[in-house]
Design an enzyme around this catalytic site. Sequence first.
Site, PDB file in Angstrom:
ATOM      1  N   HIS A 380       0.842  -1.192   0.000  1.00 39.79           N
ATOM      2  CA  HIS A 380       0.000   0.000   0.000  1.00 39.79           C
ATOM      3  C   HIS A 380       0.877   1.242   0.000  1.00 39.79           C
ATOM      4  CE1 HIS A 380      -2.968   2.912   2.002  1.00 39.79           C
ATOM      5  NE2 HIS A 380      -3.403   2.675   0.792  1.00 39.79           N
ATOM      6  N   HIS A 381       0.644   2.112  -0.983  1.00 38.65           N
ATOM      7  CA  HIS A 381       1.336   3.395  -1.086  1.00 38.65           C
ATOM      8  C   HIS A 381       0.300   4.507  -1.048  1.00 38.65           C
ATOM      9  CE1 HIS A 381       5.226   1.834  -3.272  1.00 38.65           C
ATOM     10  NE2 HIS A 381       5.169   1.503  -1.991  1.00 38.65           N
ATOM     11  N   GLU A 382       0.078   5.094   0.097  1.00 37.33           N
ATOM     12  CA  GLU A 382      -0.771   6.283   0.177  1.00 37.33           C
ATOM     13  C   GLU A 382       0.111   7.518   0.017  1.00 37.33           C
ATOM     14  OE1 GLU A 382      -3.253   8.827  -0.172  1.00 37.33           O
ATOM     15  OE2 GLU A 382      -4.212   6.908   0.296  1.00 37.33           O
ATOM     16  N   HIS A 460      -6.166   3.961  -6.385  1.00 40.76           N
ATOM     17  CA  HIS A 460      -7.333   4.566  -5.746  1.00 40.76           C
ATOM     18  C   HIS A 460      -7.197   6.086  -5.786  1.00 40.76           C
ATOM     19  CE1 HIS A 460      -9.654   1.246  -3.600  1.00 40.76           C
ATOM     20  NE2 HIS A 460      -8.849   0.666  -4.471  1.00 40.76           N
ATOM     21  N   GLU A 461      -8.364   6.762  -5.755  1.00 39.20           N
ATOM     22  CA  GLU A 461      -8.423   8.201  -6.047  1.00 39.20           C
ATOM     23  C   GLU A 461      -7.626   8.467  -7.335  1.00 39.20           C
ATOM     24  OE1 GLU A 461      -9.095   7.033  -2.170  1.00 39.20           O
ATOM     25  OE2 GLU A 461      -7.021   7.345  -2.803  1.00 39.20           O
ATOM     26  N   GLU A 479     -10.009   2.585  -8.494  1.00 43.26           N
ATOM     27  CA  GLU A 479     -11.254   3.029  -7.871  1.00 43.26           C
ATOM     28  C   GLU A 479     -11.905   4.005  -8.858  1.00 43.26           C
ATOM     29  OE1 GLU A 479     -12.371   4.267  -3.298  1.00 43.26           O
ATOM     30  OE2 GLU A 479     -10.855   5.430  -4.370  1.00 43.26           O
ATOM     31  N   GLU A 485     -16.803   1.988   0.827  1.00 44.34           N
ATOM     32  CA  GLU A 485     -16.447   2.631   2.098  1.00 44.34           C
ATOM     33  C   GLU A 485     -17.401   3.757   2.482  1.00 44.34           C
ATOM     34  OE1 GLU A 485     -13.653   4.587  -0.981  1.00 44.34           O
ATOM     35  OE2 GLU A 485     -14.603   2.653  -0.620  1.00 44.34           O
TER      36      GLU A 485
END
Length: 684
Positions: A380-382, A460-461, A479, A485
């Site tokens: 996961h890379h936010e 995502h986003e 996404e 969510e």
Amino acid sequence: MAAAAFAVAVASPARADGDAAPKPLRVVSPGQVLAVELDFTWFRQPIYRVSRFGEPVIGNSWLGFTLKDGGRLDRDMVVVGEARRSVDQTWEQPWGERRFVRDHYNELRVRLAERSGAKRQLVVVFRVFDDGVGFRYEFPDQPALKDVIIDDELTEFSVAAPSTAWWIPAGQPTDLELPIHQTPLGEVSVAHTPLTLRTRNGLHIALHEAALVDYAGMRLRRTDEQHLVADLAPSSEGWRVRRSAPFVTPWRTIQIADSAPALYRSSDLILNLNEPNRLGDVSWVKPGKFIGVWWEMHLDHWTWGTGPRHGATTANAKRYIDFAAKNGFRGVLVEGWNVGWDGDWQANGDSFDLTRATPDFDLKAVAGYARSKGVTLIGHHETVGAVSHYEDQLAAALDLYRSVGVDSVKTGYVADANQIERRDAAGVVHHEWHDGQFMARHHLKVVTEAARRHITIDSHEPIKDTGLRRTYPNWLSREGARGMEWNAWGHPVNDPDHEAELVFTRMLAGPFDFTPGIFVLDPTQPGCRVKSTLAKQLALYVVLYSPLQMAADRIENYEANPRPFQFIKDVPTDWAETVVVNGEIGDYVTIARKDRRSDNWYLGAITDEEGRLLSVPLGFLTPGRHYRAQIYRDGDAAHWKTAPLEIAIEEKEVTSADTLTLRLAAGGGVAIRFVSLPTHASQR
């Protein structure tokens, strides 16, 4: 596999000289269904129009550009060359909704030039399929126009018939995750694509784009009752696109079909307008299902940041890995594992370090434990929108994942619209849009850097999907719409018609990581409710396509409901064929898909807030074979408000000659696994 058939392209001489008006040029689809004409206004501006069986679909619509310091590139133009060709070929997807895709179109390529001044040139290419049209511009190499700064693209879509529109507003704080609006076309303001239309005559139209590479994303702005114009996402410097010739724009796409199911099938056009696979051997790309340390953070049971409720601990990750190994899941996602999540993390993107784990999470040990169990850890890379900061550490972060055996990464860009941080060479931070040219470049940088390390990406986003998974098959999913969510947050939750809208709007663009599979439909937070029955949650695994499908609920809820959970364990994520059996936008849909690795079929049917009886002929099954239909349906008392967990599970033997009548409760659904039986196993 069919061979490609190409007609010889022959350039013609100029079509207009002096004061003579250029003659219209016409190209017709292979089956004589659609026709496109390129024509000119009285001041020699190029326009196009589209008809279906002779009836107008898109009326006279302008083409061209406004260039910074270069005025308009759309006036006083003549045709200086044309070329035509026909293509009919079939290509194989490494993964997807169907294994083989037919690419069948007639093409018209027109070279335009200004009659006076610098005599700049512009090429317009039309590809006409029986179920849609793609067209794009090409800026050729020419001394008079080398550095191109586009202020506006003048492309128009003049919709011929009054229509109902399904659309998501563009340029808003949460942007792509806003609810889908259903309004008359005349009430659209600025919309993201795909924008879906249904005319009064029942014709279905979707406006979108394909192959968005190094260019700003196209939104659509309504200028009068029936008229839409391209509205490119702006850069922080005001212009829309900056390129050096030669280059091509993305394809502008118009899908046209006489029903909602046919509109969904026409989305092959988006893939066909993208370039073939550039990565070579992609046998390392692995679709599959996963679980994760994720949903409980949205329920506020766990936190992304460290502390007594931290979700991403070594012990917790191992617990999820054990569950995945026991139940046949390929991957386990762990969010909140790295340094940076403490405090107000949404305001601290520059604090994220994607190479350092928190003290209570041992990345190497967890990845090794997963590997020993036959499970892969999903990274996961936010970024929190701090994209330049992310790019500074991208190579090292991907190298770290590769070193411990992580082969799939979920990226995130949690930031309001126009809050993507780009740092220039002088260190000054500028704010960009998620769908601007800077982000189009960034996402491809992430995807190609990941591909070099045999890592797949789930964004995502994201920037919207335009079919680039054909060219870069490691871009598995994304996404880019209102996902599950939102049902945990309660402001507001998704309505029962949401998923039936998604199929014929967002899903026309490509795979969606919606994260279905919620079994506890009434979370403890006030105001939260999943407006769905349990059977509908199962059906979503077939209806909403993604090669990466998450079983999103807490593992305790699956352990407590083993019988319905069996469908999630069984359902694959990679398909040989897809059939949309029936459907209407926002009301209901039934989709059947054939497993790529067996003779089994799977079916999902969902409805909105209305209960329905749907007649489903099983003609998609292989003739002559018998199947055991394992049916997961709404119980007789089921209703999304009053009895969402009421489910009936039963079996019956069927063949392709049978028709099932499916009873769907309000907010409900049906999921069916058709298991192919050996000839001797039939009891008929």
